[in-house]
Design a protein around this motif. Structure first.
Motif, short mmCIF file in Angstrom:
data_model
loop_
_atom_site.label_atom_id
_atom_site.label_comp_id
_atom_site.label_asym_id
_atom_site.label_seq_id
_atom_site.Cartn_x
_atom_site.Cartn_y
_atom_site.Cartn_z
N ASN A 1 -0.95 4.03 -5.94
CA ASN A 1 -2.34 3.62 -6.18
C ASN A 1 -2.77 2.64 -5.09
N VAL A 2 -3.67 3.07 -4.22
CA VAL A 2 -3.96 2.30 -3.01
C VAL A 2 -5.46 2.01 -2.88
N GLN B 1 -5.61 11.99 5.17
CA GLN B 1 -4.29 12.11 5.78
C GLN B 1 -3.14 11.82 4.82
N HIS B 2 -3.43 11.20 3.67
CA HIS B 2 -2.37 10.78 2.76
C HIS B 2 -2.69 11.20 1.33
N ASN B 3 -1.69 11.73 0.67
CA ASN B 3 -1.85 12.16 -0.72
C ASN B 3 -1.55 10.98 -1.65
N LYS B 4 -2.58 10.16 -1.85
CA LYS B 4 -2.46 8.97 -2.69
C LYS B 4 -3.58 8.96 -3.73
N THR B 5 -3.43 8.11 -4.73
CA THR B 5 -4.53 7.86 -5.66
C THR B 5 -5.35 6.72 -5.07
N TRP B 6 -6.49 7.05 -4.50
CA TRP B 6 -7.28 6.06 -3.78
C TRP B 6 -8.25 5.35 -4.71
N ILE B 7 -8.17 4.03 -4.75
CA ILE B 7 -9.08 3.20 -5.53
C ILE B 7 -10.27 2.88 -4.62
N HIS B 8 -11.45 3.38 -4.97
CA HIS B 8 -12.58 3.24 -4.04
C HIS B 8 -13.00 1.78 -3.91
N PRO B 9 -13.34 1.35 -2.68
CA PRO B 9 -13.76 -0.04 -2.47
C PRO B 9 -15.04 -0.42 -3.21
N ASP B 10 -15.81 0.56 -3.68
CA ASP B 10 -16.97 0.24 -4.52
C ASP B 10 -16.54 -0.58 -5.74
N LEU B 11 -15.41 -0.19 -6.33
CA LEU B 11 -14.92 -0.88 -7.52
C LEU B 11 -14.53 -2.32 -7.19
N LEU C 1 -0.93 -1.12 -3.71
CA LEU C 1 -0.98 -1.49 -2.30
C LEU C 1 -2.42 -1.64 -1.83
N ILE C 2 -2.60 -2.52 -0.83
CA ILE C 2 -3.90 -2.67 -0.16
C ILE C 2 -3.72 -2.20 1.28
N TYR C 3 -4.39 -1.12 1.63
CA TYR C 3 -4.37 -0.58 3.00
C TYR C 3 -5.52 -1.25 3.75
N ILE C 4 -5.20 -2.02 4.78
CA ILE C 4 -6.20 -2.82 5.49
C ILE C 4 -6.29 -2.36 6.95
N VAL C 5 -7.47 -1.94 7.35
CA VAL C 5 -7.70 -1.57 8.74
C VAL C 5 -8.13 -2.81 9.50
N ARG C 6 -7.30 -3.22 10.45
CA ARG C 6 -7.62 -4.36 11.31
C ARG C 6 -8.05 -3.86 12.68
N LYS C 7 -8.30 -4.76 13.60
CA LYS C 7 -8.68 -4.37 14.95
C LYS C 7 -7.48 -3.77 15.66
N ASN C 8 -7.53 -2.49 15.96
CA ASN C 8 -6.48 -1.74 16.66
C ASN C 8 -5.19 -1.55 15.85
N SER C 9 -5.23 -1.82 14.55
CA SER C 9 -4.02 -1.65 13.75
C SER C 9 -4.37 -1.46 12.28
N ALA C 10 -3.36 -1.10 11.51
CA ALA C 10 -3.49 -1.02 10.05
C ALA C 10 -2.25 -1.64 9.43
N VAL C 11 -2.42 -2.30 8.30
CA VAL C 11 -1.30 -2.93 7.61
C VAL C 11 -1.36 -2.57 6.13
N LEU C 12 -0.21 -2.67 5.49
CA LEU C 12 -0.12 -2.53 4.05
C LEU C 12 0.22 -3.88 3.45
N LEU C 13 -0.64 -4.36 2.56
CA LEU C 13 -0.42 -5.62 1.87
C LEU C 13 0.06 -5.34 0.46
N ASP C 14 1.19 -5.93 0.08
CA ASP C 14 1.63 -5.88 -1.31
C ASP C 14 0.91 -7.01 -2.03
N PRO C 15 -0.01 -6.70 -2.95
CA PRO C 15 -0.80 -7.75 -3.58
C PRO C 15 -0.01 -8.61 -4.56
#
Length: 227
Positions: free
Chosen positions: A108-109, A125-135, A164-178
Motif C-alpha cells: 500500500n503506497v 510501472q509498479h503493481n501496487k495498491t496506490w493511495i491517491h494523494p487526493d486523500l 510506504l511513501i514514494y517520494i519524487v525528489r529532484k533527479n531522484s526517488a526515495v521510499l520512506l517508511d512512515p
C-alpha cells in the motif's frame, strides 16, 4: 565460471529492485530494548509487526518494530497498533518465537509526485495498491496543515493503512517508511519537470477548509527534500 556466477547471484540482497520484499520471520531473542530476529530484514529502517500467539487459534499484532543494524537487531517503535474506545489495549510484551512480518503493508503506497504525468508514469510501472494523494490532501486540510511532514505522513499512514511513501525528489526517488521515519530505498530519476505543483500533485485545484489550499507559497522539490 558458472560457479562464480551462481555465487554472485546468491550473494545479491533480498531485493534487487526499488521496493524491498516482505519478510516473514520470528523473534530469536529479546534483551532489554534490543530485539534479534531469526532472519533479518533486507534493509535497515524497514519496519514490521510482531504477532503473538495466545493459543486456541487466537493471534494478534502486538507491536511495531524497525531494524536498526545490518546484523538484524531491531528496536520497538510503537505499541499503538489499534486504538478504539470499545476495544481493550494490547499490552503483551514481545517474546521469543513471536512471529514477525517485515514490510507489513508495503504493497500500500502513497506517491508524492510533482505533476500528473510523473504520477501516471510511476503507477503504471509498479503493481501496487496506490493511495491517491487526493486523500492525503484532504487529510492535511482537516488537520489544518500546509504541507507534508514526517509527522503527518506517519499519522496518515497509520490511519489509512499505508505501508510506504514514494517520494519524487529532484533527479531522484526515495521510499520512506512512515513507521520508522527512515528512507529505505533510493534511485535516480530523469526527465522530471523543472517545477512541481506545490505541495504535491493532486486533482484538487483548491481545498477551502483548513490552512491547506490557502495562498501559502512554496517549492515542491524543496519540500520533498525535508522528508
Amino acid at each position: 565460471m558458472r560457479k562464480i556466477a551462481l555465487i554472485a547471484l546468491l550473494s545479491l540482497p533480498l531485493f534487487a529492485g526499488f521496493f524491498p520484499q516482505t519478510v516473514h520471520t520470528s523473534i530469536k531473542s529479546v534483551k532489554e530494548n534490543t530485539i534479534t530476529l531469526n532472519k533479518k530484514f533486507p534493509v535497515n529502517g524497514m519496519s514490521g509487526v510482531v504477532i503473538h500467539n495466545y493459543g486456541n487459534g487466537l493471534t494478534a499484532i502486538t507491536t511495531r518494530i524497525a531494524q536498526t543494524s545490518s546484523g538484524g537487531s531491531t528496536s520497538l517503535v510503537s505499541t499503538d497498533i489499534l486504538h478504539h474506545e470499545e476495544l481493550p489495549t494490547i499490552k503483551t510484551a514481545i517474546s521469543a518465537n513471536d512471529k514477525v512480518i517485515g514490510g507489513y503493508l508495503y504493497n500500500n503506497v502513497l506517491l508524492l509526485a510533482p505533476d500528473a504525468d510523473t504520477y501516471a508514469k510511476i503507477i503504471s510501472q509498479h503493481n501496487k495498491t496506490w493511495i491517491h494523494p487526493d486523500l492525503f490532501a484532504l487529510y492535511l486540510s482537516v488537520e489544518g496543515e500546509e504541507r507534508p511532514t514526517k509527522e503527518n505522513l506517519s499519522h496518515f499512514a497509520r490511519k489509512y493503512q499505508v505501508g510506504l511513501i514514494y517520494i519524487v525528489r529532484k533527479n531522484s526517488a526515495v521510499l520512506l517508511d512512515p513507521v520508522s521515519g527512515k528512507i529505505i530505498s533510493k534511485k535516480s530519476m530523469t526527465n522530471l519537470p523543472s517545477v512541481g505543483a506545490f505541495p504535491f500533485y493532486m486533482r484538487f485545484e483548491q481545498i477551502d477548509s483548513g490552512w491547506f489550499g490557502s495562498e501559502v507559497k512554496g517549492n515542491y522539490y524543496d519540500t520533498m527534500e525535508t522528508l
